[in-house]
Design an enzyme around this catalytic site. Structure first.
Site, short mmCIF file in Angstrom:
data_model
loop_
_atom_site.label_atom_id
_atom_site.label_comp_id
_atom_site.label_asym_id
_atom_site.label_seq_id
_atom_site.Cartn_x
_atom_site.Cartn_y
_atom_site.Cartn_z
N GLY A 1 -8.20 -1.31 6.00
CA GLY A 1 -8.29 -2.12 4.80
C GLY A 1 -6.96 -2.34 4.12
O GLY A 1 -6.85 -3.10 3.16
N ASN B 1 3.73 -7.19 0.99
CA ASN B 1 2.93 -8.42 0.95
C ASN B 1 2.25 -8.44 -0.41
O ASN B 1 1.39 -7.60 -0.70
CB ASN B 1 1.90 -8.42 2.10
CG ASN B 1 0.97 -9.63 2.07
OD1 ASN B 1 0.52 -10.07 1.01
ND2 ASN B 1 0.67 -10.17 3.24
N GLY C 1 4.41 2.65 -1.71
CA GLY C 1 2.98 2.66 -1.41
C GLY C 1 2.12 2.29 -2.60
O GLY C 1 2.47 2.51 -3.76
N GLU D 1 -2.82 4.65 -3.87
CA GLU D 1 -3.41 5.54 -4.88
C GLU D 1 -3.02 5.17 -6.31
O GLU D 1 -3.81 5.33 -7.23
CB GLU D 1 -2.99 6.99 -4.66
CG GLU D 1 -2.50 7.35 -3.27
CD GLU D 1 -3.60 7.76 -2.32
OE1 GLU D 1 -4.69 8.13 -2.77
OE2 GLU D 1 -3.36 7.69 -1.09
#
Ligand code: FES
Ligand code: FES
Lengths: 745, 174
Positions: free
Chosen positions: A477, A638, A709, A712
């Protein structure tokens, strides 16, 4: 090395696997057509503590189509139990150090006690219900209330990675010196990941070779774990995982079912499909533990923190010391001379808890950020102002500078978009009809996960100018296939439409499990390394080749764009070079070694969360009307997929705040609401539109592209912003999660 | 909101008792007739996924709580996990694989891609089958209505705002 001008990285491109997903063509791990597949169905223990006295499987065995009923008496012994290490470590990563059906012990309800294998799913399911198990039952301990007095302070938690106690300065003294203290005890219900696809494995033996189609966050983690448990050479196991229907940590560690599927397939001599039921997902893949966190802040009148104390109590299993690491970030993100944090655990009749989205910080930052709100209220300071007064440009625990931060911009831009300025801080002052309106904010922070081992990818350019880039990571995902094609295209200097990312197979270059928001950073690092190595190789080959127009050029001066190498007036395309030299392709492997653990930087992703709630004054119903999140996750690969992941995280925060609770029935030690009808997750009607601001910060410490990242950070702080907004609306501090109607009546 | 199954009784003929052993069942799926040999207890979802290799309809719960298995029976939404395959004889079943007759994606499929209305994709076929039906039914007049009518389809990745955007986009182009 000449940098190519990045043109694809960061673009909001549509997902390359979008068509496969919207058309139903994407094949998940139970959907690979394999002839002669049999079906396995797990029988879980009815009791939570005790032992299996006898299993009568005669009725089950007599059913048509039943091939085997496997129990602890017939299941082969495991070869070796690997230690509990987070799958990020790049080693075998069992979810717990207990493997079921090795003896008659029952440690928790739902523990696998038998496995039925049959020709069809229906036969296996029905026969499983005919297996009669007799137990000797002991009263279980599962809840905080039952286990509080049994608590101990573990030396280390989390597979040994994190100390049980952290201190700096003298927290007791800091609290004594404080002009103001706030102290709160926060209690959170246990949570379950509930990805929409339950965990599943299809196991296929070919002689001594084992092929597993496994829903996992790391194919190598599956391979290494199953290899150790079965005593098989790594070279004999291949794990394939192309599409995974969500995970959120439930597929981060390798629980028993892939190994059990392999054992069942060997027992019946046929491929076996094992698809956990929704109910079994509550007792087979770990959970976020029920927990209590006590948070105490001391501050001066001016709002400078003098002490932070953060204590956590939670149940763990009978065999592992595991708690999600909730008290790390509270020691790091605010300037404060004195800190004390400690975990206490007690042994309970549950599985070993595991990672669940924003592990640790989801709950730890909730306690910290609700406490900061309370302190701001006590001091009559704006909540953002209080945070700015305690802002730190260094990791407060180590004194090392942040590798990058952006937190001030997150506060400023988030507040701006949300319309925070001019907020009347007095609670209960805004009313629209029956609804009390409140706003709240919170800081978001999530550490950049420490990695150990090298990460690898391979890039191959064909003589027609198209490229394939490979790494073993699955797609669950995150959009990995899309963003890594973007990264590779820029590294090679070709158009992104000419570049395909291939993934989800242990036959491809080894990369650690994509967990803890580390996936984008480590995979992009490996892919970038492979792509730029291949570009260097091709450029070198051209400049050394007398037949090339680029012959003799300084490789440093060669730039590549759209697959054409250019230096001054001379140019040659990759395709021409390869065709002219009769090569079908060229290939390079790239490797990235993560920064060592003693790197003198604090590595953290920051953000700021804002929420507006409406609380029905009579009914206690809470609706979240809007949310804004501003995040500084380093380079965004992205913008479209990153926003989606952040949005999903923020809505997870909404679920954590208002909906998600797994209720334990204390007498039986069983989860009382193990299903999607009873365990509430946000549905469309719960989800407001979400406003997301991306703040790009450069970071040359964490990894080559500076990617921190987005998996989270979107969730962290949301529940606190909502709870603070509920306080603003109603004047009531609710310290339990989820916040329910009953709490507000 | 999907219904647990269509009204499947056919006129006044009482169906002959069949089973419990496997029986021959003819299913018409996406315009193609398939003959399968199944026990009457087999759900439509397992018939599609495990017998016909039509894995577009997903199994998220097998209990009627998530909507991942949403298909159409005679054009109406049904939860395939709560529908027995044997009761679908004589009815036309449409799955996501049959949503667009030609190779061209259905406008909703295109809109889902453009709006990034999914992440893992596991709920997506069910979302699309529900969304297409509610557009046909005129239940997408505003966001409040879309939210309500799409709340039988759980998306654990929480792509909800983008799912609404995709539905709006198709509504506004038709
Ligand atoms: S699988 Fe049918 S509703 Fe969940
Ligand atoms: S896209 Fe993953 S459940 Fe909806």
């Amino acid at each position: 090395m000449t940098a190519t001008i990045p043109s694809a990285t960061g673009l909001p491109l549509d997902r390359v696997d979008g068509h496969a997903k919207v058309s139903g063509r994407a094949r998940y791990s139970t959907e690979i057509p394999i002839p002669d597949t049999a079906y396995a169905y797990v029988v879980g223990s009815r009791i939570a503590a005790g032992r299996v006295v006898a299993i009568d499987a005669s009725a089950a065995r007599a059913e048509e189509g039943v091939l085997a009923v496997i129990t602890h008496e017939t299941l082969p012994r495991i070869a070796e139990q690997p230690p509990l290490v987070p799958s990020l470590g790049g080693t075998a990563a069992p979810g717990q150090t207990f493997f079921p059906m090795q003896d008659d012990t029952v440690h928790y309800a739902g523990q696998q006690v038998a496995l039925v294998v049959a020709d069809t799913y229906e036969q296996a399911q029905h026969a499983a219900h005919l297996v009669r198990v007799t137990y000797e039952e002991r009263p279980p301990v599962t809840t905080l209330d039952q286990g509080r007095d049994l608590a101990y302070e573990p030396e280390r938690i989390f597979g040994g990675w994190i100390p049980g106690r952290t201190e700096r300065g003298d927290a007791a003294a800091g609290l004594r010196e404080a002009d103001v203290t706030v102290d709160g005890t926060y209690t959170y219900a246990a949570n379950n990941h509930n990805p929409l696809e339950a965990s599943c494995t299809t196991a296929v033996w070919d002689g001594d070779d084992l092929l597993l189609y496994d829903a996992t966050q790391g194919v190598n983690a599956t391979r290494m774990t199953v290899a150790r448990l079965l005593g098989l050479p790594m070279s004999r196991i291949r794990v394939v995982s192309h599409y995974v229907g969500g995970s959120f940590g439930s597929k981060a560690m390798i629980h028993a079912h892939p190994t059990l599927a392999a054992m069942a397939a060997r027992a019946v001599g046929r491929p076996v499909k094992l698809f956990l039921t929704r109910e079994q997902m509550f007792t087979s893949v770990g959970h976020r533990e029920e927990q209590e966190q006590q948070l105490t802040l001391g501050a001066t009148r001016e709002g400078r923190l003098t002490a932070v104390r953060h204590l956590k109590l939670s149940p763990t299993s009978h065999f592992d010391d595991w708690a999600e690491p909730s008290i790390g970030t509270s020691s790091q993100i605010y300037a404060c001379p004195n800190y004390e944090g400690a975990y206490r655990l007690f042994r309970a009749n549950t599985m070993t808890p595991t990672f669940m989205r924003a592990p640790g910080e989801a709950g730890g930052m909730h306690a910290l950020e609700c406490s900061m709100d309370e302190l701001a209220h006590e001091l009559g300071l704006d909540p953002i102002e209080l945070r700015l007064r305690n802002h730190t440009e260094v990791d407060a625990m180590t004194g090392h500078p942040w590798s990058s931060s952006g937190l001030r911009e997150c506060y400023a831009r988030g507040a701006d978009r949300f319309g925070w300025a001019g907020r009347d801080a007095r609670p209960g002052t805004r009313r629209e009809g029956d609804w009390l309106i409140g706003t709240g904010m919170a800081t978001a922070a999530y550490p950049v996960a420490p990695l150990a081992n090298p990460q690898r990818a391979r890039a191959r350019l064909y003589a027609d100018g198209t490229a394939v880039v490979q790494a073993a990571t699955p797609e669950f995902g995150t959009g990995v296939a899309t963003v890594m094609a973007q990264v590779a295209a820029d590294g090679l200097g070709i158009g992104v439409d000419r570049c395909r990312f291939e993934n989800g197979d242990t036959d491809l270059p080894t990369i650690a499990a994509a967990v803890g928001s580390a996936g984008a950073g480590m995979i992009s690092a490996a892919v970038h390394s492979a792509a730029t190595a291949l570009r260097r190789q091709l450029v070198d080959s051209a400049v050394r080749d007398p037949g090339s127009p680029l012959h003799g050029a300084d490789p440093v001066r060669v730039s590549v764009r759209d697959g054409v190498m250019t230096a001054d007036d001379a140019s040659e395309s990759y395709a021409d070079l390869l065709r002219r030299t009769m090569r079908p392709d060229a290939e390079a492997v790239g490797q990235w070694n993560p920064p060592p653990h003693d790197t003198p930087y604090g590595m953290m992703t920051f953000g700021a969360q804002f929420a507006e709630v409406a609380v029905d004054a009579d009914l206690g119903v809470v609706r979240v009307r809007r949310m804004t999140g501003a995040f500084a996750p380093g380079r965004v690969l992205n913008a479209k997929t990153a926003r989606s992941q952040l949005m999903g995280g923020m809505l997870w925060g909404l679920g954590q705040a208002l909906l998600e609770a797994n209720h334990m029935h204390p007498e039986t030690g069983r989860w009382a609401n193990a299903g999607l009808g009873e365990y509430l997750v946000p549905v469309n009607a719960d989800a407001p539109d979400v406003d997301i601001e991306l703040i790009e910060v450069e970071d040359d410490v964490v990894n080559p592209l500076g990617v921190k990242g987005v998996g989270e950070i979107g969730q962290v702080g949301v529940s606190a912003a909502i709870a603070n907004a509920v306080h603003h609306a109603t004047g009531r501090r609710i310290r339990t999660l989820p916040i329910t109607i009953e709490d507000l009546l | 909101m999907s219904s647990p199954g269509p009204a499947l009784a056919r006129g006044d003929t009482t169906p002959a008792e069949r089973g419990p052993e496997a029986v021959r069942v003819t299913l018409s799926v996406n315009g193609t007739e398939h003959e399968i040999h199944i026990e009457p207890r087999v759900s439509l979802l397992d018939a599609l996924r495990e017998r016909l290799d039509l894995t577009g309809a997903k199994k998220g719960c097998d209990q009627g709580t998530c909507g991942a298995c949403t298909v159409w029976v005679d054009g109406r939404r049904a939860l395939a996990c709560l529908t027995l395959a044997v009761t679908c004889e004589g009815h036309e079943i449409t799955t996501v694989e049959g949503l667009s007759a030609d190779a061209e994606p259905h406008p909703l499929q295109r809109a889902f891609m453009e709006q990034d209305a999914f992440q893992c994709g596991y709920c997506t076929p069910g979302q699309i089958m529900s969304a297409a039906a509610l557009l046909d039914e005129g239940h997408a007049r505003d966001d409040a209505e879309i939210k309500e009518w799409m709340s039988g389809n759980i998306c654990r990745c929480a792509a909800y705002p983008n799912i609404r955007a995709a539905i709006r986009a198709v509504r506004d182009q038709t």
